[in-house]
Write an enzyme that holds these catalytic residues in place. Structure first.
Site, PDB file in Angstrom:
ATOM      1  N   ASP A  13      38.451 -27.563  77.344  1.00  7.91           N
ATOM      2  CA  ASP A  13      38.630 -28.993  77.153  1.00  7.91           C
ATOM      3  C   ASP A  13      39.885 -29.403  77.907  1.00  7.91           C
ATOM      4  OD1 ASP A  13      38.077 -31.570  75.818  1.00  7.91           O
ATOM      5  OD2 ASP A  13      39.955 -31.198  74.784  1.00  7.91           O
ATOM      6  N   SER A  14      40.045 -30.704  78.128  1.00 12.91           N
ATOM      7  CA  SER A  14      41.264 -31.184  78.779  1.00 12.91           C
ATOM      8  C   SER A  14      42.495 -30.950  77.903  1.00 12.91           C
ATOM      9  CB  SER A  14      41.128 -32.677  79.077  1.00 12.91           C
ATOM     10  OG  SER A  14      40.882 -33.378  77.883  1.00 12.91           O
ATOM     11  N   CYS A  76      34.647 -31.071  76.641  1.00 14.86           N
ATOM     12  CA  CYS A  76      35.169 -32.381  77.048  1.00 14.86           C
ATOM     13  C   CYS A  76      34.028 -33.235  77.595  1.00 14.86           C
ATOM     14  CB  CYS A  76      36.222 -32.147  78.127  1.00 14.86           C
ATOM     15  SG  CYS A  76      36.868 -33.646  78.890  1.00 14.86           S
ATOM     16  N   GLU A 155      45.546 -39.288  69.209  1.00 15.61           N
ATOM     17  CA  GLU A 155      46.582 -38.268  69.422  1.00 15.61           C
ATOM     18  C   GLU A 155      47.850 -38.602  68.638  1.00 15.61           C
ATOM     19  OE1 GLU A 155      47.207 -36.067  72.734  1.00 15.61           O
ATOM     20  OE2 GLU A 155      45.070 -35.773  73.010  1.00 15.61           O
ATOM     21  N   CYS A 187      33.360 -39.053  73.093  1.00 15.07           N
ATOM     22  CA  CYS A 187      34.657 -38.462  73.424  1.00 15.07           C
ATOM     23  C   CYS A 187      35.082 -37.684  72.188  1.00 15.07           C
ATOM     24  CB  CYS A 187      35.678 -39.547  73.751  1.00 15.07           C
ATOM     25  SG  CYS A 187      37.383 -38.924  73.903  1.00 15.07           S
ATOM     26  N   THR A 188      35.595 -36.479  72.410  1.00 16.90           N
ATOM     27  CA  THR A 188      35.887 -35.607  71.270  1.00 16.90           C
ATOM     28  C   THR A 188      36.985 -36.148  70.368  1.00 16.90           C
ATOM     29  OG1 THR A 188      37.368 -34.373  72.709  1.00 16.90           O
ATOM     30  CG2 THR A 188      35.152 -33.485  72.406  1.00 16.90           C
ATOM     31  N   HIS A 189      37.764 -37.117  70.853  1.00 14.32           N
ATOM     32  CA  HIS A 189      38.809 -37.692  69.998  1.00 14.32           C
ATOM     33  C   HIS A 189      38.265 -38.712  69.005  1.00 14.32           C
ATOM     34  CE1 HIS A 189      41.555 -36.036  73.008  1.00 14.32           C
ATOM     35  NE2 HIS A 189      42.561 -36.311  72.217  1.00 14.32           N
TER      36      HIS A 189
END
Lengths: 274, 274
Positions: A13-14, A76, A155, A187-189
């Site tokens: 992932d990033s 990602c 984040e 998006c994983t976030h």
């Protein structure tokens, strides 16, 4: 390259977001060893070009491949959208992204009212979700929207309260009006912002998180290829999970625990340059 | 290396934010040629470690040095905070950051009520502004606060309205209470949010933008060293300004115009790998 059922599953992932995908994988496949690489020295990918994201993705994959992975999961969304064909062409092991499984789940859930997709600018610009949804159902109506502020909000841990709610309203008000009945969190976030997203789009819109669908796709593929880890090979304490990052590990270990839902004992900094 | 008054001034930044510093330089030194490098393939620096930011900064500087710059301006606050001593040790030309000039301006403006500093997590964590302020006045009271959401807000163009105002209130309410009379905008993106910042901290707090102070410091240093460009050497259309980026140039050219205050005709993508 010989694919060995004893090898670990590689995940990159990033940064930390892909830990939500790793979490689903660990729950679905508790006997599997995993190697996770977070490219924290170059994060985020979502605002960068497909060209640069592909270059970074190939290098991340190479690092994991050298450590004997039997399958690669691109956790990602942006990297899945930009680099999946290039990764599949370059790697001698199966490569799965998060977009195909997420799109399939959305098509199973929609009741004909149209599917919404939210993601980073890179993911939305690539059109990868739109293509995957239309490949599964050429008649599906798709509405996609980039939500660039969701990543920094997640984040920062600003996932409840007035600020994320206002931001979500700004981005998502159109979905409610357009009669979308299913919304892919591309998006994983974004699963960390599920509460405010649900509040804005309303209870009649089903939210799709690709992580579980991806874990299921990995389980099916490993089974088909005879690559599931033999349970007898496991150490008493459960299988090994190793973490690598390209910047210093402190923040990854600390913030990552919130994404993984359990502590991360340590992460090794690796000096990848590309 | 011979320093030649005909050489351009080099400026690097993690991306587009440093264009606010370039803008001030072009206004203060209209006869100077400039080379600007935005490391858009690795942006942002503000959330990364000092170690990684220093590595990237040295590579950016090397790229500009190979193109014959006579002086380097580190336009990024995070890079100035993390890498200035390493850059000054490694480069054969003078190197200026934005922190020292910004701190000096703040000390000239404060009326004894204390100086606030806002910046990225990397800048605030480094303590560079705090050290520069205390070096100038050991008795100054300094209060620093990281405002990580300001960069994505500025990049998105969300600089007015409820969302930036709420975010600014969340970060800055404490400054008003603490009697700070001067606030350093310690990130090149923050001047774009000046309106909401001023609204939250109130009219009695003076806002310091390092860009102009840095341009002044560059002018003084070039004069002292006899490195000012001879006006007779200029082409009729004014001096040349070249732009380089490490990711595709489209977004830089488009969004950058807002930061530079004039159109950017083109930017060249360079394939730096580090």
């Amino acid at each position: 390259m010989r694919q060995d059922s004893h090898g670990p599953i590689g995940v990159f992932d990033s940064g930390i977001g892909g830990l939500t995908v790793l979490k689903a994988l660990m729950a679905r496949l508790p006997h599997e060893r995993t190697l996770y690489l977070g490219d924290t020295a170059r994060v985020p990918y979502g605002t960068k070009s497909g060209e640069v994201v592909t270059r970074y993705s190939l290098k991340n994959a190479e690092f994991l491949l050298e450590r004997g992975i039997k399958l690669l999961v691109v956790a990602c969304n942006t990297a899945s959208a930009a680099a999946l064909p290039a990764l599949q062409a370059a790697l001698p092991v199966p490569v799965l992204g998060v977009i195909e499984p997420g799109a399939r789940t959305a098509l199973q859930r929609t009741r004909g009212g149209g599917v919404g997709v939210i993601g980073t600018p890179g993911t939305v610009r690539s059109g990868a979700y739109q293509r995957a949804l239309e490949a599964g159902d050429p008649k599906v109506a798709v509405k996609a929207m980039a939500c660039p502020l969701f990543v920094p909000l997640a984040e920062e841990g600003w996932t409840t309260g007035d600020v994320p709610l206002l931001v979500a309203r700004e981005y998502l008000a159109g979905f409610a009006r357009d009669g979308v009945d299913t919304l892919v969190l591309g998006c994983t976030h974004y699963p960390l912002l599920k509460g405010v997203i649900a509040e804005v789009v309303g209870p009649h819109v089903s939210l799709v998180d690709s992580a579980e669908a991806t874990a299921e796709a990995v389980a099916v593929l490993l089974g088909e290829k005879g690559l599931l880890a033999p349970p007898a090979s496991q150490p008493a304490g459960g299988p090994e999970h190793a973490f690598f990052v390209t910047d210093v590990p402190e923040r990854f270990v600390e913030v990552g625990a919130r994404f993984l839902g359990r502590p991360i004992p340590s992460a090794e900094q690796v000096d990848l340059r590309f």
